[in-house]
Design an enzyme around this catalytic site. Structure first.
Site, mmCIF file in Angstrom:
data_model
loop_
_atom_site.group_PDB
_atom_site.id
_atom_site.type_symbol
_atom_site.label_atom_id
_atom_site.label_comp_id
_atom_site.label_asym_id
_atom_site.label_seq_id
_atom_site.Cartn_x
_atom_site.Cartn_y
_atom_site.Cartn_z
ATOM 1 N N TYR A 42 0.831 -1.206 0.000
ATOM 2 C CA TYR A 42 0.000 0.000 0.000
ATOM 3 C C TYR A 42 0.869 1.261 0.000
ATOM 4 O O TYR A 42 0.610 2.213 -0.739
ATOM 5 C CB TYR A 42 -0.914 -0.029 1.226
ATOM 6 C CG TYR A 42 -2.007 1.014 1.245
ATOM 7 C CD1 TYR A 42 -3.108 0.899 0.399
ATOM 8 C CD2 TYR A 42 -1.964 2.086 2.130
ATOM 9 C CE1 TYR A 42 -4.128 1.848 0.433
ATOM 10 C CE2 TYR A 42 -2.971 3.030 2.172
ATOM 11 C CZ TYR A 42 -4.058 2.904 1.324
ATOM 12 O OH TYR A 42 -5.062 3.839 1.360
ATOM 13 N N ILE A 72 -8.683 8.167 8.798
ATOM 14 C CA ILE A 72 -10.016 8.699 8.555
ATOM 15 C C ILE A 72 -11.034 7.623 8.925
ATOM 16 O O ILE A 72 -10.825 6.441 8.659
ATOM 17 C CB ILE A 72 -10.189 9.112 7.075
ATOM 18 C CG1 ILE A 72 -9.039 10.033 6.625
ATOM 19 C CG2 ILE A 72 -11.540 9.787 6.870
ATOM 20 C CD1 ILE A 72 -8.947 11.347 7.369
#
Length: 243
Positions: free
Chosen positions: A154, A187
C-alpha cells in the site's frame, strides 16, 4: 456539460467526495466495481439533495473495462466531457512483507497505481483539448509519505502515486489541467474499522480520526476555480500526525 468521475465512489471517502462535488452543481459519475447497492444509495442521496449522478461499473485495474466503459459513456454524451477526475479507488491487503503473497502485492498496486494510469490516460486528451482544461485529484495516503509497517504494498502504491502526480502536473500545466494529490491520515471509514482505533488516536495530536467530509471538502476546493493556480502539490490531512 462538464462531468466529474470519482473512482471507488460507492462508499467511504469516495461517497463523501461524490456528495460534495454534486453540491457544486457538477453532475457526478459514481464508479464502482462490485457493490451496486451502495452505489445506488449514493446516487439516491445525491438526487435527494437536488444533484445529478450516474453509475458506471468497471474495475479500474482492468484496462479493457476502463476503455469500454468510458468509450460507451462518451458515445452517449457526444457534447460533454469529464473535466473533473478523482482517482480514489484503492484497496488494502496488509501483511508484513516476508509473509506477503504475490497476489496481495499485485492487487494493491493494480488498483491504486495502474487504475490511476488507465483512467487518467483515457480522460486526459479531452481535458487537454478543451479551453477550460480539467482538474485531477489523486488520493494518496499518509502511508505513501512516511511508510507504515505491514503496508509495504500500500505504501509503495501510494508513494508512486505522489511521484506520478508531480510528473503529470508538469506535463499538462500549459493545457490548463491541474494535478494534485491528497494524503489523508487516519479517517473514520470502512477501511479503518478493523484497526485499533483507541490506540491509534493517541498517536494523533488532535486525538481523533478525521471525518470523510473533511477530506471531501479539501478535494472540493482542489476541483474549484479558486484552486486554478495550485498544481503538483501533495496536501496532508492527518490531524498533525505527520507534517
Amino acid at each position: 456539460m462538464k462531468f466529474a468521475l470519482v473512482t471507488g465512489g460507492s462508499r467511504g471517502l469516495g461517497k463523501a467526495i461524490c456528495v460534495e462535488i454534486a453540491k457544486m452543481g457538477i453532475p457526478v459519475i459514481i464508479n464502482y466495481r462490485s457493490n451496486e447497492a451502495a452505489a445506488i444509495q449514493v446516487k439516491s442521496e445525491i438526487e435527494s439533495l437536488g444533484g445529478c449522478a450516474e453509475l458506471m461499473r468497471f474495475d479500474v485495474g482492468n484496462a479493457a473495462e476502463v476503455e469500454a466503459s468510458l468509450d460507451g459513456w462518451q458515445e452517449e454524451h457526444p457534447y460533454d466531457y469529464i473535466a473533473f477526475l478523482v482517482n480514489n479507488a484503492g484497496i488494502r491487503q496488509d501483511n508484513v512483507m516476508f509473509m506477503m503473497p504475490d497476489q496481495d502485492w499485485h492487487a494493491v498496486i493494480n488498483t491504486s497505481l495502474n487504475g490511476f494510469f488507465y483512467v487518467t490516460r483515457k480522460l486526459l486528451p479531452k481535458m487537454m483539448q478543451r479551453k477550460h482544461g480539467g482538474r485531477i485529484v489523486n488520493m494518496s495516503s499518509l502511508s505513501g509519505l512516511k511508510g507504515m509497517q505491514g503496508q509495504v504494498n500500500y505504501s509503495a502504491a501510494k508513494a508512486a502515486l505522489i511521484g506520478a502526480t508531480k510528473a503529470l502536473a508538469l506535463e499538462v500545466a500549459s493545457r490548463n489541467v491541474t494535478v494534485n494529490a491528497v494524503a489523508p491520515g487516519f479517517i473514520d471509514t470502512d477501511m479503518t474499522k478493523e484497526l485499533p482505533q483507541d490506540e491509534l488516536r493517541q498517536l494523533v495530536p488532535m486525538k481523533r480520526f478525521g471525518k470523510p467530509e473533511e477530506v471531501a471538502a479539501l478535494v472540493k476546493f482542489l476541483l474549484s476555480d479558486e484552486a486554478a493556480y495550485i498544481t503538483g502539490e501533495v496536501i496532508n490531512i492527518n490531524g498533525g500526525l505527520y507534517t
